[in-house]
Design an enzyme around this catalytic site. Structure first.
Site, PDB file in Angstrom:
ATOM      1  CB  SER A  83      -0.951  -0.047   1.203  1.00  0.00           C
ATOM      2  OG  SER A  83      -1.884   0.996   1.179  1.00  0.00           O
ATOM      3  CG  HIS A 129      -4.420  -1.556  -2.071  1.00  0.00           C
ATOM      4  ND1 HIS A 129      -4.765  -2.433  -1.066  1.00  0.00           N
ATOM      5  CD2 HIS A 129      -3.853  -0.501  -1.431  1.00  0.00           C
ATOM      6  CE1 HIS A 129      -4.430  -1.939   0.100  1.00  0.00           C
ATOM      7  NE2 HIS A 129      -3.882  -0.765  -0.090  1.00  0.00           N
TER       8      HIS A 129
END
EC number: 3.4.21.92
Length: 208
Positions: free
Chosen positions: A108, A133
């Site tokens: 992330s 993501h």
């Protein structure tokens, strides 16, 4: 005598040890020892506490020697988008090149920091993994106007993340959007192919 380097409460507390030098003995800890070698270790979630800590170290190391590289080791599950961008901006702001190395995982927000290292100086160990993501969102509530404001901010953050990753990987923002619509997990070799890192380090033992 303590060297005064305090480990933030968010970190796992490691034991201190006594180090002998030509000037006598001093009490130190692993983080302080790494700092002396111009190494910053991100081993927690990316939040305001860890961001403030890392930004302070970057600025101090720049002041100590603006022409010598800084190395940031990363093993983090990611975290806050605003904390991520605070660290990112500081990495780009300081004069020294910041080398990034993934140990374990960079997920992330941490994956963006890994990619944001100086060109040619981004790496991972062989069994590291990288996950990218779209920025995570929390449950929203309130009046319709409030929801519209929150939705616009979520879209702004997503576009900023896509633009940032695009800048450092060579992928188009459109491709980044497709790839981050769901979790995209990359091995070290996959991260190399994607442009997040520039090399996969060999084990030092293999080179001795």
């Amino acid at each position: 005598m303590s060297n005064g380097f305090q480990m933030p409460s968010s970190r796992y507390v490691l034991p201190s040890f006594i180090e002998q030098s030509a000037y006598g003995t001093k009490e130190t800890n692993p983080y302080a020892k790494l700092f002396e070698e111009r190494i910053i270790f991100l081993g927690t979630q990316v939040d305001d506490t860890s961001a403030n800590d890392i930004m302070a170290q970057l600025l101090v190391l720049e002041g100590m020697d603006p022409d010598r590289d800084i190395t940031m080791y990363i093993n983090s599950p990611g975290g806050s988008f605003t904390a991520l961008m605070a660290i990112y901006d500081t990495m780009q702001y300081v004069r020294p090149d910041v080398q990034t190395v993934c140990l374990g995982q960079a997920a992330s927000a941490a994956a963006v920091l890994l990619a944001a290292g100086a060109p040619g100086k981004r790496a991972a160990l062989p069994n590291a993994r990288v996950l990218i993501h779209q920025p995570a969102t929390q449950g929203t509530q309130g009046q319709v106007s409030d929801l519209e404001i929150q939705a616009a901010e979520i879209e702004r953050m997503r576009k900023l993340m896509e633009t940032t990753l695009s800048q450092h990987t060579g992928k188009t923002p459109e491709q980044i959007r497709i790839d981050t619509d769901r979790d995209k997990i990359l091995t070290a070799e996959g991260a190399l192919e994607y442009g997040i890192i520039d090399q996969v380090f060999d084990y030092r033992k293999l080179n001795t």
